[in-house]
Design an enzyme around this catalytic site. Sequence first.
Site, short mmCIF file in Angstrom:
data_model
loop_
_atom_site.label_atom_id
_atom_site.label_comp_id
_atom_site.label_asym_id
_atom_site.label_seq_id
_atom_site.Cartn_x
_atom_site.Cartn_y
_atom_site.Cartn_z
N CYS A 19 0.85 -1.19 -0.07
CA CYS A 19 -0.24 0.11 0.02
C CYS A 19 0.84 1.22 0.03
CB CYS A 19 -0.79 0.11 1.13
SG CYS A 19 -1.85 1.52 1.65
N HIS A 78 0.71 -4.30 5.85
CA HIS A 78 -0.76 -4.07 6.77
C HIS A 78 -1.61 -4.68 5.79
CE1 HIS A 78 -0.32 -0.06 4.84
NE2 HIS A 78 -1.80 0.00 5.12
N CYS A 131 -15.97 2.63 20.12
CA CYS A 131 -16.42 1.71 19.46
C CYS A 131 -17.79 1.18 20.01
CB CYS A 131 -15.71 0.23 20.39
SG CYS A 131 -13.84 0.27 19.43
N ARG A 191 -2.56 -2.80 -7.03
CA ARG A 191 -2.25 -3.62 -5.88
C ARG A 191 -1.36 -4.68 -6.66
NH1 ARG A 191 -2.91 0.14 -3.20
NH2 ARG A 191 -3.85 0.27 -1.34
#
Length: 380
Positions: free
Chosen positions: A48, A70, A106, A373
């Site tokens: 990325c 990641h 959250c 990608r």
Amino acid sequence: MSSTAGQVIRCKAAVAWEAGKPLVMEEVEVAPPQAMEVRLKILFTSLCHTDVYFWEAKGQTPLFPRIFGHEAGGIVESVGEGVTDLKPGDHVLPVFTGECKECRHCKSEESNMCDLLRINTDRGVMLNDGKSRFSIRGQPIYHFVGTSTFSEYTVVHVGCLAKINPAAPLDKVCILSCGVSTGLGASLNVAKPKKGSSVAIFGLGAVGLAAAEGARIAGASRIIGVDLNSNRFNEAKKFGVTEFVNPKDYKKPVQEVIAEMTNGGVDRSVECTGSINAMISAFECVHDGWGVAVLVGVPNKDDSFKTHPVSFLNEKTLKGTFFGNYKPRSDLPSVVEMYMNKELELEKFITHEVPFSEINKAFDYMLSGASLRCIIRMEA
């Protein structure tokens, strides 16, 4: 329980010893997971722009040696004390940001910015004890955003792992760990274009194309791609982009060009470049009364911009988003199911694939602008 549970695992990892220098394949020791941690076997990972940015250490405090990575898909090898919702063999996507499920963010239906596990690019160690789980001959190797997937095994906080359908192909859905979900969610969750509406996408890299994909899924009838590189326009058609604007082709500001094209402005815009000028244009090109502009691109930390306050009084809306407003553990499994149900197309984002031993080629592809990608296959 895995036969290697509780033991140190020796495996291959691509280590960045210096900023901007090729990664070096090393044998590393990966310690067992501690409380609320999970050790994974990574099967596929991808590169990325965030990895490249911090590898180059542009405008950042260098933190080396380090294991980057990641965006990935893997299988749980073992779990630490207190982990109850994952077990060895589960298929997971590690994510650079987390969901503790206990903090105010959250528990809010409106936020995905966990107080405990929000992205931290400077930490380089695990939360539990402030130490790394990676080492080479006793020398600690720093983590990256809590994931470090450029290693055959890694240790991740349980709150940064999304358990997914084991039937989902990890070599495809691994790209949902960052950029694709960020762009997709910016459209579907934040901009929320209505069927038949018009959307302008600023920046046609992977994140911008994912935002276009989201607009396509939502049913937008006009998707206008805006980019300084005209070579990107043909590729963008695959993602639903119907019209193209290169600001360099006009003497007037691009927001005026778009307003003329759309009888006063687009219904929604999504900015995916991090450029201050693009942010201003994205906001000023939406229609008064109902237009919504969403900022996704990350600017330089000292950047600021000004715009006309009357735009807000004329009921234009400006929003920002982080990871497409997806909660990693709660929401990412449903994005995987969108792919499994053929609502979301991921193959068109994947332009290259290399074996782990050739990971530096992935950097070459991205730096040259050749790839969206590049999948890195951990096993030959």
